[in-house]
Design a protein around this motif. Structure first.
Motif, PDB file in Angstrom:
ATOM      1  N   THR A  41       0.639 -10.545  18.272  1.00 37.63           N
ATOM      2  CA  THR A  41       1.929 -10.348  17.604  1.00 37.63           C
ATOM      3  C   THR A  41       1.775 -10.649  16.120  1.00 37.63           C
ATOM      4  O   THR A  41       1.122 -11.627  15.753  1.00 37.63           O
ATOM      5  CB  THR A  41       2.984 -11.344  18.160  1.00 37.63           C
ATOM      6  N   THR A  42       2.363  -9.822  15.259  1.00 35.18           N
ATOM      7  CA  THR A  42       2.395 -10.193  13.842  1.00 35.18           C
ATOM      8  C   THR A  42       3.775 -10.739  13.516  1.00 35.18           C
ATOM      9  O   THR A  42       4.793 -10.123  13.853  1.00 35.18           O
ATOM     10  CB  THR A  42       2.104  -8.977  12.931  1.00 35.18           C
ATOM     11  N   PHE A  43       3.777 -11.905  12.909  1.00 34.47           N
ATOM     12  CA  PHE A  43       5.050 -12.524  12.541  1.00 34.47           C
ATOM     13  C   PHE A  43       5.434 -12.125  11.138  1.00 34.47           C
ATOM     14  O   PHE A  43       4.580 -12.091  10.256  1.00 34.47           O
ATOM     15  CB  PHE A  43       4.926 -14.053  12.600  1.00 34.47           C
ATOM     16  N   PRO A  44       6.722 -11.840  10.912  1.00 32.68           N
ATOM     17  CA  PRO A  44       7.138 -11.650   9.515  1.00 32.68           C
ATOM     18  C   PRO A  44       6.846 -12.942   8.753  1.00 32.68           C
ATOM     19  O   PRO A  44       7.053 -14.031   9.294  1.00 32.68           O
ATOM     20  CB  PRO A  44       8.657 -11.424   9.617  1.00 32.68           C
ATOM     21  N   PRO A  45       6.365 -12.831   7.528  1.00 36.79           N
ATOM     22  CA  PRO A  45       6.064 -14.061   6.774  1.00 36.79           C
ATOM     23  C   PRO A  45       7.341 -14.790   6.345  1.00 36.79           C
ATOM     24  O   PRO A  45       8.419 -14.199   6.349  1.00 36.79           O
ATOM     25  CB  PRO A  45       5.305 -13.536   5.551  1.00 36.79           C
ATOM     26  N   ARG A  46       7.211 -16.058   6.007  1.00 41.98           N
ATOM     27  CA  ARG A  46       8.315 -16.840   5.432  1.00 41.98           C
ATOM     28  C   ARG A  46       8.806 -16.100   4.191  1.00 41.98           C
ATOM     29  O   ARG A  46       8.003 -15.612   3.389  1.00 41.98           O
ATOM     30  CB  ARG A  46       7.782 -18.227   5.069  1.00 41.98           C
ATOM     31  N   HIS A  47      10.113 -16.053   4.015  1.00 40.31           N
ATOM     32  CA  HIS A  47      10.644 -15.300   2.857  1.00 40.31           C
ATOM     33  C   HIS A  47      10.420 -16.097   1.573  1.00 40.31           C
ATOM     34  O   HIS A  47      10.798 -17.266   1.490  1.00 40.31           O
ATOM     35  CB  HIS A  47      12.132 -14.996   3.058  1.00 40.31           C
ATOM     36  N   GLU A  48       9.844 -15.438   0.584  1.00 42.82           N
ATOM     37  CA  GLU A  48       9.385 -16.196  -0.583  1.00 42.82           C
ATOM     38  C   GLU A  48      10.479 -16.567  -1.577  1.00 42.82           C
ATOM     39  O   GLU A  48      10.262 -17.416  -2.443  1.00 42.82           O
ATOM     40  CB  GLU A  48       8.276 -15.416  -1.295  1.00 42.82           C
ATOM     41  N   VAL A  49      11.661 -15.949  -1.465  1.00 44.33           N
ATOM     42  CA  VAL A  49      12.761 -16.368  -2.346  1.00 44.33           C
ATOM     43  C   VAL A  49      13.718 -17.295  -1.597  1.00 44.33           C
ATOM     44  O   VAL A  49      14.171 -18.313  -2.117  1.00 44.33           O
ATOM     45  CB  VAL A  49      13.535 -15.146  -2.898  1.00 44.33           C
ATOM     46  N   ALA A  85      19.197  -3.446  -2.216  1.00 49.82           N
ATOM     47  CA  ALA A  85      17.865  -3.759  -2.740  1.00 49.82           C
ATOM     48  C   ALA A  85      17.896  -5.170  -3.309  1.00 49.82           C
ATOM     49  O   ALA A  85      18.855  -5.530  -3.983  1.00 49.82           O
ATOM     50  CB  ALA A  85      17.496  -2.765  -3.832  1.00 49.82           C
ATOM     51  N   PRO A  86      16.891  -5.995  -3.031  1.00 54.20           N
ATOM     52  CA  PRO A  86      16.899  -7.363  -3.554  1.00 54.20           C
ATOM     53  C   PRO A  86      16.778  -7.377  -5.076  1.00 54.20           C
ATOM     54  O   PRO A  86      16.089  -6.535  -5.656  1.00 54.20           O
ATOM     55  CB  PRO A  86      15.680  -8.016  -2.896  1.00 54.20           C
ATOM     56  N   ALA A  87      17.487  -8.326  -5.704  1.00 55.64           N
ATOM     57  CA  ALA A  87      17.417  -8.457  -7.157  1.00 55.64           C
ATOM     58  C   ALA A  87      16.623  -9.711  -7.503  1.00 55.64           C
ATOM     59  O   ALA A  87      16.458 -10.606  -6.676  1.00 55.64           O
ATOM     60  CB  ALA A  87      18.824  -8.540  -7.730  1.00 55.64           C
ATOM     61  N   ASP A  88      16.202  -9.799  -8.728  1.00 50.52           N
ATOM     62  CA  ASP A  88      15.438 -10.946  -9.204  1.00 50.52           C
ATOM     63  C   ASP A  88      16.344 -12.184  -9.305  1.00 50.52           C
ATOM     64  O   ASP A  88      17.420 -12.126  -9.903  1.00 50.52           O
ATOM     65  CB  ASP A  88      14.858 -10.592 -10.580  1.00 50.52           C
ATOM     66  N   LEU A  89      15.925 -13.292  -8.732  1.00 47.56           N
ATOM     67  CA  LEU A  89      16.774 -14.497  -8.709  1.00 47.56           C
ATOM     68  C   LEU A  89      17.104 -14.971 -10.120  1.00 47.56           C
ATOM     69  O   LEU A  89      18.246 -15.303 -10.427  1.00 47.56           O
ATOM     70  CB  LEU A  89      16.098 -15.619  -7.905  1.00 47.56           C
TER      71      LEU A  89
END
Ligand SMILES: *Cc1c(COP(=O)(O)O)cnc(C)c1O
Length: 468
Positions: free
Chosen positions: A2-10, A58-62
């Motif tokens: 199984t591939t796990f989604p990685p921890r979200h970096e933001v 779409a994600p924006a820059d924090l």
């Protein structure tokens, strides 16, 4: 595999990114100069309405979003941290309270159960007990933090109904032989109407008693109303006196109310949401005399104690009643301790560590530091009244709290016009209200940054505002 989604970096970043963003936010907040009186106290409504908010497609820059938010907040609200804010009881928060919010957010303790966050719960209990003792309540009094004054007043009414008729807990209003009634003055905070609605006793349960011409509850009207209700088959439950009315900082006759409540066996609550902060000052504490006789007291931490928003306090001499009112048993909670767990003693279940705001502030300023804060507010309002008297203004309310209800000199425009002219200046925020039915300009000092120069500026703005 199984591939796990990685921890979200933001959402859940590493240390380096956290530090970078904390610094960026720190720099943005340092750039906001409102506390030193720069900028407009009024929101730029046009700009706020046009603010383009991102879609979430779409994600924006924090960093960019933080900048947008801080910029918009610098423009898009009435600026309660601006020293020209002479408004409602919304304070410029104390710096320790701001820091406390950051700490609470970082650890995010769940404090509804003592064993989950013993330090945080003990800190809150300590603050509540120290304030209860200073109020003159018995040594074994206690209480808890609330979301605000409304929740604290709601808690008081629930306790009053439960003590009067324990079956209210299971049977609701049907447990009463007639309409339950609570007594407040016409000048009380009208959250009482919403509270009565929530309690299931209905808005008609609230008797808004006449005042005595000086904004205080008329004690003989209270006695007459209780007698009349009793004769009519209603069920008097609680007298809720106000110590520091929202309009005018007036204190109901607490001793007379306490006497009447005792005589008729009613719960005696004192709503000191704003004015209760005077307890910190040795010279102003006597204004609240009689409060020590209360069964329960409301004091907001987010008003004159200048905590950040969403911090009230409920204090009571009858701690056992809290568990009787809020008792509940579940299997999934780690404990069910009537003497320690907040979820079985209060309205809320999951809880934020709100009390840290007042703890940090009291620990670092002491009672003396807060006394300096409230005494300064009172002195500034005295100065304002004196200066405006020279221009022909009259102060209608007699209050040792930092609020003045002012009537302009004869021949001035209507108060509404004066207020809108002041607001249009963008240098001060004041409001219109009624005191004993007469329209008045309401000016209140709750901001610790407000100084004599801001009072002088307001006087000159008012001088132009009454010129026709
Ligand atoms: C502000 C106020 C309330 C309501 O408190 P919130 O914190 O706004 O919920 C109740 N009573 C008085 C006298 C108040 O000034």
């Amino acid at each position: 595999m199984t591939t796990f989604p990685p921890r979200h970096e933001v959402l859940f970043p590493d240390t380096e990114y956290r530090e970078q963003m904390e610094q960026a936010l720190g720099a943005l907040l340092r750039g906001v100069q409102l506390r030193s009186g720069a900028g407009s106290v009024m929101p730029n409504l046009a700009a706020s309405r046009c603010a383009a908010l991102p879609s979430f497609d779409a994600p924006a820059d924090l960093g960019a979003v933080l900048e947008t938010v801080v910029t918009q907040m610098t423009e898009g609200q009435v600026q309660t941290t601006h020293p020209g804010y002479f408004g409602l009881f919304n304070p410029a928060p104390t710096f320790p309270a701001e820091l406390a919010d950051r700490i609470a957010a970082s650890f995010n303790p769940q404090i509804c159960v003592w064993t989950h966050a013993p330090f945080a719960v003990d800190v809150e209990n300590h603050v509540i007990r120290e304030i209860a003792v200073r109020l003159g309540l018995p040594a074994d009094s206690g209480g808890h933090f609330t979301s605000g004054g409304s929740e604290a007043n709601y808690t008081a009414a629930l306790c009053a109904l439960t003590r009067h008729t324990p079956a209210y807990g299971d049977d609701g209003v049907f447990a009463f032989p007639g309409q339950p009634v609570i007594y407040v003055s016409r000048e009380s905070h009208l959250a009482w109407l919403k509270i009565a609605h929530q309690l299931g006793i209905g808005r008609q349960a609230v008797r808004q008693l006449a005042t005595d011409g000086a904004g205080r509850m008329d004690a003989s009207a209270l006695r007459d109303a209780i007698e009349a209700d009793t004769t009519a088959g209603a069920v008097p439950i609680m007298v809720a006196a106000t110590a520091g009315t929202t309009n005018a900082g007036v204190v109901d006759p607490l001793d007379a109310c306490a006497d009447i409540a005792r005589q008729y066996g009613l719960w005696f609550h004192v709503d000191a949401a704003w004015g209760g902060a005077l307890v910190v000052s040795d010279t102003l504490r006597p204004v609240l005399d009689g409060i020590q006789r209360a069964d329960s007291v409301t004091i907001d931490a987010h008003k004159w104690f200048a905590a950040t928003m969403g911090a009230g306090m409920f204090l009571t001499r009858d701690l056992g009643l809290l568990n009787q009112t809020f008792r509940v048993a579940t299997d999934y909670m780690p404990s069910n301790d009537a003497g320690a767990d907040l979820y079985v003693n209060s309205v809320q279940w999951s809880r934020r560590f709100v009390g840290l705001r007042l703890f940090l502030a009291l620990a670092t300023a002491g009672w003396q530091g807060f006394a300096q804060h409230v005494e300064r507010g009172v002195a500034l309002v005295d100065l304002l009244i004196e200066r405006l008297a020279e221009d022909g203004w009259q102060c209608r309310n007699t209050s040792r709290m930092a609020v003045a209800c002012l009537v302009p000199p004869a021949g001035s425009p209507a108060v509404t016009t004066i207020v809108s002219r002041v607001l249009a200046s963008c240098s001060a925020w004041v409001s219109e209200t009624r005191f004993e039915r007469e329209p008045v300009l309401r000016v209140c000092v709750t901001n610790g940054y407000t100084g004599t120069e801001d009072v002088e500026r307001l006087c000159s703005v008012l001088r132009s505002a009454i010129a026709t």
